[in-house]
Enzyme design. Structure first.
Site, PDB file in Angstrom:
ATOM      1  N   CYS A 273       0.805  -1.230   0.000  1.00 45.90           N
ATOM      2  CA  CYS A 273       0.000   0.000   0.000  1.00 45.90           C
ATOM      3  C   CYS A 273       0.834   1.274   0.000  1.00 45.90           C
ATOM      4  CB  CYS A 273      -0.994  -0.010   1.164  1.00 45.90           C
ATOM      5  SG  CYS A 273      -0.260   0.067   2.816  1.00 45.90           S
ATOM      6  N   HIS A 331      -3.003   1.451   6.739  1.00 44.93           N
ATOM      7  CA  HIS A 331      -3.217   1.434   5.299  1.00 44.93           C
ATOM      8  C   HIS A 331      -2.904   2.837   4.791  1.00 44.93           C
ATOM      9  CE1 HIS A 331      -4.495   0.493   1.369  1.00 44.93           C
ATOM     10  NE2 HIS A 331      -5.628   1.170   1.409  1.00 44.93           N
ATOM     11  N   ASP A 354      -7.034   5.957  -3.801  1.00 50.39           N
ATOM     12  CA  ASP A 354      -6.298   4.800  -3.295  1.00 50.39           C
ATOM     13  C   ASP A 354      -5.960   3.871  -4.459  1.00 50.39           C
ATOM     14  OD1 ASP A 354      -5.206   2.706  -1.955  1.00 50.39           O
ATOM     15  OD2 ASP A 354      -6.857   2.430  -0.550  1.00 50.39           O
TER      16      ASP A 354
END
EC number: 2.3.2.13
Length: 670
Positions: A273, A331, A354
């Site tokens: 991530c 995250h 994202d």
């Protein structure tokens, strides 16, 4: 009579780059921002320019699209149309200077300039050259305008930053070089748009769509991962990184993007991530959209959309992988600044994007732009992907103790998910707490107490407290506090269990456990102290964390109470010292010293890698031999003025600790 001819066109690179805040971009073309005029100067031959009989006509091309307009003597053209005008300071007939202006709503990309000279007797066409047009956060009319200079400096101009990882109570900062000014990087960012599926399906629609940062940000979000296209990175959350680079080894975006371009757009292996987010931040800053990297601690991945994450434990405190839902310790995603005319002005500002491939959005793996304000207001009826992000920061955690398929006890926690959301503070290495942007927060002061997790029932209260931040090479000390809230004595069984875990997965097998019988008097509070020897966890850790849980069982009632805590181990750091730090100048040689003090009880050795965008070319690699304190000095010659980051990473042999250091260096002009 001689005809009018153009001998040379000066695109005034230096002056334009200064006025458009594009100094430092390494591109084959002039780089300017939309909504602001840029200057070019013509050198004529044959005869001078006659404003009464001669006309200059420009054609500006983006791919197969073009617009034509004449050069006028008035700069008061339409702000919504392309235009050109002679230098208001006066016309030099032999070498006229003029300005080309683009609308603040122009499509961004690489343009070509053609110039046609029309006289009474002739028409001549010239190919002048190329320029790259970027978004303009300095322009009030631009959809990405951000109002303060320190914000533009941090979120657009800055080519390095910090990513935050670890746990809410022990944040670890990881330096990252965004590298947007490194050679080839801007060109690769533009190429990313060219190889997108959107461009392949309908290049005209794609070129026109690039005027809108909402459209472009969705294209980039999808292109950072390779799930649906020839995107930049392939994700890998296993422990097997053969045929690629472990995500934790990357220190900047340039190496990733160059490898992607060099391989003719085959995905770079591997990303997780924070790598996906950091590379996206590079692309967006390069294209001119204000961007920052965000970390959400205890981030929920709610697969069934019910806003509840279920966690299961055995009766002895071992965490079980029974649920498809999960909570990532952290995250990382990106926020980009833009207006949202599609939703209304109340949703302008920071938008979540994202690029980590988790869920499909509109049929492809991307996420956003989701307005942060809409997430806070739970406007799950709006585009894009607000329900998914809302769950990431707001889901409840339902913890269940099970034995042979039977539920022994359960509890619900509504505070844990999204307990801390941070980004780098402007002009500072400190994390900025932006949790309140995403959700109403209460009792934030309680969250700053390190390492305390507690649960209670009617008869028992149990808490688990780490005594200090765990540090590599040291034992982990913690206390289990049990309080008997009844007026009768109790015999209790204590089960404590420790498992390693990756930040986004369920824990692996138990590596340490203890079981005790405790006798406790009425209304007594009893502290049980425990110690995990560093030798028992060091070989397991790397970037992993520890899931520590205690189950207290009342022998007479079979009542069980669980308290758990997930923590990370703080790695030692490298120290970087700069000789004559206050007098570092561009294009002059300087010296840096890297120091590592070994905290481990045995000698260690490893590989030292030093990088620095704008400071050194490529990377410097040296071998660290076994020892206690190690020192290495090396020279560097900065090529860019401004604040630059020097990074050093030490990968040890026979030890999984990752040792990082960085130093910000202010480079002055010579």
């Amino acid at each position: 009579m001689e005809e009018l001819r153009i001998q040379y066109v000066n695109l005034e690179h230096q002056g334009n780059h200064e006025s458009h805040y594009t100094q430092g971009f390494s591109s084959t073309s002039l780089v300017v921002r939309r909504g602001a005029p840029f200057k070019i100067t013509l050198l004529l031959k044959g005869r001078a320019f006659n404003p009464h009989s001669d006309t200059l006509m420009f054609r500006i091309l983006l791919g197969g699209l073009y617009v034509e307009f004449p050069v006028t003597f008035s700069k008061q053209g339409s702000p919504s149309q392309w235009g050109a005008y002679f230098d208001p300071k006066g016309l030099n007939p032999n070498s006229p200077s003029l300005y080309i202006s683009s609308p603040a709503s122009s499509s961004i990309g690489r343009y070509s300039i053609q110039l046609h000279v029309l006289t009474q007797h002739d028409r001549q066409g010239y190919t002048v050259g190329d320029f790259v047009l970027l978004y303009n956060p300095w322009c009030h009319e631009d959809a990405v305008y951000i109002p303060f200079e320190d914000q533009r400096e941090e979120y657009v101009s800055k080519d390095s930053g910090l990513l935050y990882m670890g746990t809410p109570k022990n944040l670890q900062s990881r330096p990252w070089s965004f590298d947007q000014y490194e050679p080839e990087i801007l060109d690769i960012c533009l190429k990313l748009l060219e190889v997108s599926p959107q461009h392949g399906r309908n290049w005209q629609k794609d070129y026109l769509g690039r005027a809108d940062p909402v459209y472009l940000s969705r294209v980039v979000s999808a292109m950072i991962n390779c799930e649906d296209d020839r995107g930049v990175l392939r994700g890998n959350w296993s422990a097997d990184f053969k045929n690629g680079v472990p995500p934790s080894k990357w220190t900047g975006s340039a190496a990733i993007m160059r490898q992607w371009a060099k391989s003719k757009f085959s995905p770079v292996m591997y990303g997780q991530c924070w790598v996906f987010a950091a590379v996206m931040c590079t692309v967006m800053r390069a294209l001119g959209i204000p961007s920052r990297v965000i970390t959400n601690f205890n981030s929920a991945h709610d697969t069934d959309g019910n806003l509840v994450i279920e966690e299961f434990y055995s009766e002895t405190g071992k965490k079980l992988s029974y649920s498809k839902d999960s909570i990532w310790n952290f995250h990382v995603w990106v926020e980009c600044w833009m207006t949202r005319p599609d939703l209304g002005a109340q949703f302008d500002g920071w938008q979540v994007l994202d690029p980590t491939p988790q869920e499909r959005s509109g049929g492809i793996f991307c996420c956003g732009p989701a307005p942060v304000k809409a997430i806070r207001d739970r406007r799950v009826d709006l585009v894009y992907d607000i329900p998914f992000v809302y769950a990431e920061v707001n889901a409840a955690v339902h913890t269940v103790i099970v034995k042979q398929g039977q539920v022994l006890s359960s509890s619900t926690d509504t505070e844990r998910v999204g307990s801390l959301i941070v980004t780098k503070t402007i002009g500072s290495p400190r994390p900025q707490n932006i949790t309140g942007n995403y959700k109403p927060t209460e009792g934030e002061s309680n969250r700053s107490d390190f390492g305390r997790a507690s649960r209670s029932t009617q008869g028992l209260s149990v808490s688990l407290s780490l005594l200090k931040v765990p540090v590599a090479g040291e034992n982990v000390a913690f206390t289990v506090m049990v309080t008997n809230m009844d007026s009768i004595p109790k015999v209790l069984r204590e089960h404590v269990n420790a498992q390693t875990k990756e930040y986004n997965r369920c824990p692996s097998d138990t590596f340490w456990e203890v079981h005790n019988v405790i006798r406790i008097a009425p209304h007594e509070a009893k502290a049980i102290h425990h110690l995990i020897d560093h030798a028992q966890y060091e070989s397991l850790m790397g970037d992993d964390l520890v899931n520590l849980a205690v189950v207290i069982e009342d022998e007479s009632t079979q009542e069980r109470v669980l308290a758990s805590e997930e923590f990370n181990i703080t790695s030692p750091q490298l120290s970087i010292q700069i000789a004559d730090e206050d007098s570092v100048m561009a294009h002059k040689e300087h010296t840096a010293l890297i120091v590592f003090c070994n905290p481990f009880p045995v000698p260690v050795s490893g590989l030292l890698t030093v990088t620095g965008s704008g400071l050194i070319e490529g990377e410097m690699i040296e071998l660290f031999k076994p020892g206690g304190t190690m020192e290495r000095s090396f020279s560097f010659i900065p090529r860019m003025v401004g604040k630059k980051m020097l990074q050093a990473t030490l990968v040890l042999k026979n030890n999984s600790a990752k040792i990082i250091g960085y130093r910000m260096i202010s480079v002055k002009s010579a």
